[in-house]
Structures are given as C-alpha cells and as structure tokens.
Design a protein around this motif. Sequence first.
Motif, PDB file in Angstrom:
ATOM      1  N   ALA A  47      41.688  52.470  51.799  1.00 34.89           N
ATOM      2  CA  ALA A  47      41.504  51.017  51.924  1.00 34.89           C
ATOM      3  C   ALA A  47      42.879  50.383  51.993  1.00 34.89           C
ATOM      4  CB  ALA A  47      40.710  50.481  50.741  1.00 34.89           C
ATOM      5  N   THR A  48      43.063  49.467  52.921  1.00 38.28           N
ATOM      6  CA  THR A  48      44.378  48.894  53.179  1.00 38.28           C
ATOM      7  C   THR A  48      44.315  47.372  53.164  1.00 38.28           C
ATOM      8  OG1 THR A  48      44.947  50.773  54.604  1.00 38.28           O
ATOM      9  CG2 THR A  48      46.317  48.798  54.790  1.00 38.28           C
ATOM     10  N   LEU A  49      45.304  46.772  52.526  1.00 38.67           N
ATOM     11  CA  LEU A  49      45.518  45.327  52.588  1.00 38.67           C
ATOM     12  C   LEU A  49      46.881  45.108  53.226  1.00 38.67           C
ATOM     13  CD1 LEU A  49      44.152  42.638  51.718  1.00 38.67           C
ATOM     14  CD2 LEU A  49      45.588  42.725  49.665  1.00 38.67           C
ATOM     15  N   LEU A 365      53.975  43.455  54.014  1.00 39.56           N
ATOM     16  CA  LEU A 365      53.621  43.950  52.690  1.00 39.56           C
ATOM     17  C   LEU A 365      52.297  44.685  52.799  1.00 39.56           C
ATOM     18  CD1 LEU A 365      54.442  40.746  50.598  1.00 39.56           C
ATOM     19  CD2 LEU A 365      55.916  42.750  50.939  1.00 39.56           C
ATOM     20  N   ILE A 366      52.234  45.914  52.258  1.00 35.81           N
ATOM     21  CA  ILE A 366      51.070  46.767  52.425  1.00 35.81           C
ATOM     22  C   ILE A 366      50.676  47.368  51.088  1.00 35.81           C
ATOM     23  CG2 ILE A 366      50.077  48.695  53.724  1.00 35.81           C
ATOM     24  CD1 ILE A 366      52.983  48.276  55.332  1.00 35.81           C
ATOM     25  N   ALA A 367      49.402  47.288  50.765  1.00 30.39           N
ATOM     26  CA  ALA A 367      48.839  47.970  49.596  1.00 30.39           C
ATOM     27  C   ALA A 367      47.781  48.942  50.098  1.00 30.39           C
ATOM     28  CB  ALA A 367      48.224  46.977  48.621  1.00 30.39           C
ATOM     29  N   THR A 368      47.850  50.200  49.653  1.00 32.84           N
ATOM     30  CA  THR A 368      46.943  51.234  50.147  1.00 32.84           C
ATOM     31  C   THR A 368      46.321  51.988  48.986  1.00 32.84           C
ATOM     32  OG1 THR A 368      48.328  51.524  52.109  1.00 32.84           O
ATOM     33  CG2 THR A 368      46.727  53.256  51.635  1.00 32.84           C
ATOM     34  N   TYR A 369      45.009  52.153  49.049  1.00 29.15           N
ATOM     35  CA  TYR A 369      44.288  52.986  48.074  1.00 29.15           C
ATOM     36  C   TYR A 369      43.634  54.139  48.844  1.00 29.15           C
ATOM     37  CZ  TYR A 369      40.724  54.666  44.867  1.00 29.15           C
ATOM     38  OH  TYR A 369      39.938  55.475  44.088  1.00 29.15           O
ATOM     39  N   LYS A 370      44.009  55.367  48.501  1.00 33.21           N
ATOM     40  CA  LYS A 370      43.452  56.546  49.183  1.00 33.21           C
ATOM     41  C   LYS A 370      42.327  57.146  48.333  1.00 33.21           C
ATOM     42  CE  LYS A 370      47.742  57.762  51.562  1.00 33.21           C
ATOM     43  NZ  LYS A 370      48.767  58.814  51.797  1.00 33.21           N
TER      44      LYS A 370
END
Length: 371
Positions: A47-49, A365-370
Amino acid sequence: MKFTKLSLIAALAISSAFAGGDIAPVEPAVEAPAEACNANTTIDGKATLYYITADGYGYDLFDSESSALGAAATVNVAHKITDNISANITAVGFTNLMDDNYLEGVETGAYFNVANITASYGDTTLVAGRQLLGTPMLQGYDWLLAPGSFEAYTLVNTSIPDVTLVAAYVDEWRPNNSGVDFMELYGDNWTASAAYAGEAFSASVWYYNVDALGYTQVYVDASTKLADIEVAAQYANTDWDFADSSNVFGIKASTEISGVSLMGAYNNVSDEVVGYVGWNGLYTNSWNTTVANSIGNSFKVEAATEFSGLSATASYAYYEYENEFEDGHEFDLILGYGLTNCISLDAIYSNTDYGDGENINQLELIATYKF
C-alpha cells in the motif's frame, strides 16, 4: 553497464475447483489440509501513499495547483499451474486525495499492470502477456503509483554458459502515470539481444525495431573491474525514419570508499536526440531528466551511503541542449528509511533546469507498507 535482465516475475490469481464422480469412495473422505489448496499460490503486495509538489512557471511549492496526493494498493499473485508453467498478475487500485491534480489522470481507477503466462522448458523461458520490461532502451519507469508496463511476448534462453539471449515482441504499452488503459503500438516493435556475463567482464548487444516511433537502433555496452573501480562504456545509434541519425556514447566509473559509493559518468549525444521507449539506461540520467532528450555533452556525479537505517543518495548532472534551449542541470537528494521490515518512508528533493532557465524545485514524499 551490467546487463539489465527482463523482469519476469509478476503475478496472476487462478482458482481451481474439482468435482467428484458418482462412484462412492471405499473409505471415508478425508478433508485435505487447508494449505494444500494454496501451496502453489503466493500473494504479496504493498500500500502506497504518494505526495508530490513542485514550483516554477508561476507556481509555488505546496500550492494545490502544483501538488498531488494519491493512495494505491498493489497486489501480486503468482500461481504455479505445473512445474514449468505459472500464471501471474499484478493488480493496481488507486484513488486521488486532492482535487486539482490527479495521478494517473483520473480520480479513481484500477487495472491489471501485469497479467501473463510464464512457461519454461529446459533453458528457455517464454513470458506471454502483460509484463514489466527492463531492457536498456525500452523499459518501464517505476515512479509515482506504478511502473509502466507492456503487452509483449518475451523469450529468454541461457543454453550457452555465461550467455543470455533475449527476444521480445511488444504489442501494447501503458506508459507511466498514464491511467488504466494500454495503448496499441503501430507497426512492428521488437528487440533482440545477446549478453555475456563472465568473471572478467560483461557485455551486451541489443537491436531495436520501433515502428511506433519511427526508428531502428543498435545499443552496445560493456563493463569490467580494474582494481576496486568498476568501469563501463555504452554506445547507441538511432536510425530515425524522418530525421538525422543519432549517436550517443557514454563512460562510467564507480567505486566505494569508507562505506560511500561514488560514481562519475559522461555521455555525448550528437546530431539528434536518442530513441527510447518509456525510459532508458543512459549513464547520466537523473530523477527527472534523461540525457536522451539533449544534444551535446553531459556529466553526472553521485555519492550514496547508509547509516543507522537511513539511506542517502546525492547527485548532480549537467546537460547541454541545442536550438532555443540553454544548458540545463539537475540536483537530486534521495532519502529512504525503514521504520520496520514492512514500513518504509522515502523523500526525494530535486532542483531541475530543463534548459529553459527555469529552476524547478520538486519534493516527493512516499510512505509504503508491504504485505
């Protein structure tokens, strides 16, 4: 330059049902363990923001007119049909969280970025369907919510020791950040290559026929290591149908000193811009700028390191342009930090002049949940 392998892994979900006959079993039926149904299927994703903003041309950083914020979910599923055949899919769903600018061009959407059958026999592998390609001068660009991808048929053979043969025929293309649809490419578009990777040196030769953009191209590269310095060279000739031919030459040297990776590169583009599809592997490319669109000399220097879980890369590149353009440049600072094994944060700052005298500051700016 080291040979860039085709990306052969992506995923497709397949469900199977088995119906019994009308013959009564001799023994009571025993329910199979739950994991037996899923033993040949793997699922992962992220999931990426993603937030991006830029100034220049009358806009300021963080203005709604010059910013975009999108959220995306990417799910990869791979199902092993037999020992030699697998089905693969990558599904991408996204939505935009700001009104003025939409990543992918629409507010909300979903698509299969990858959907293929991969079959292997001996030393030969066939990938048929939507896939990611990573050849030097035809490749998807992994930026924003999802990489660009292709509807293609790709053959890879490794029968000769240390040699990889590749052939790919491309029917359709979904460019990066272009929305949910694949576009059909005019004419015949294909590439073929031979690459050697030995202990002393590596080299590859590629031929491209791109009717959709009106050119054929020969690309060659080679690399070796001298003491602790890796050196590489590349050359490409683009034979345009309706313009002068283009030649690009490049050299690169890289090493590591006290935990810091250092790189210096030079490219020269003469007569005309360089042909490519999606993105390319020319040495002096930057985050926003490809040297393929310039004519003249360019150079790039880069330093990268990691400390306390924080990775940092800083680079500067200079580009020459012709006609109405002046000289351009780009500075990039790329930071990455892993909060956990599954959660990462990234930040990219760039200052770019595309040759028109306008200094553009850009922040991502990137936030990633794998998972």
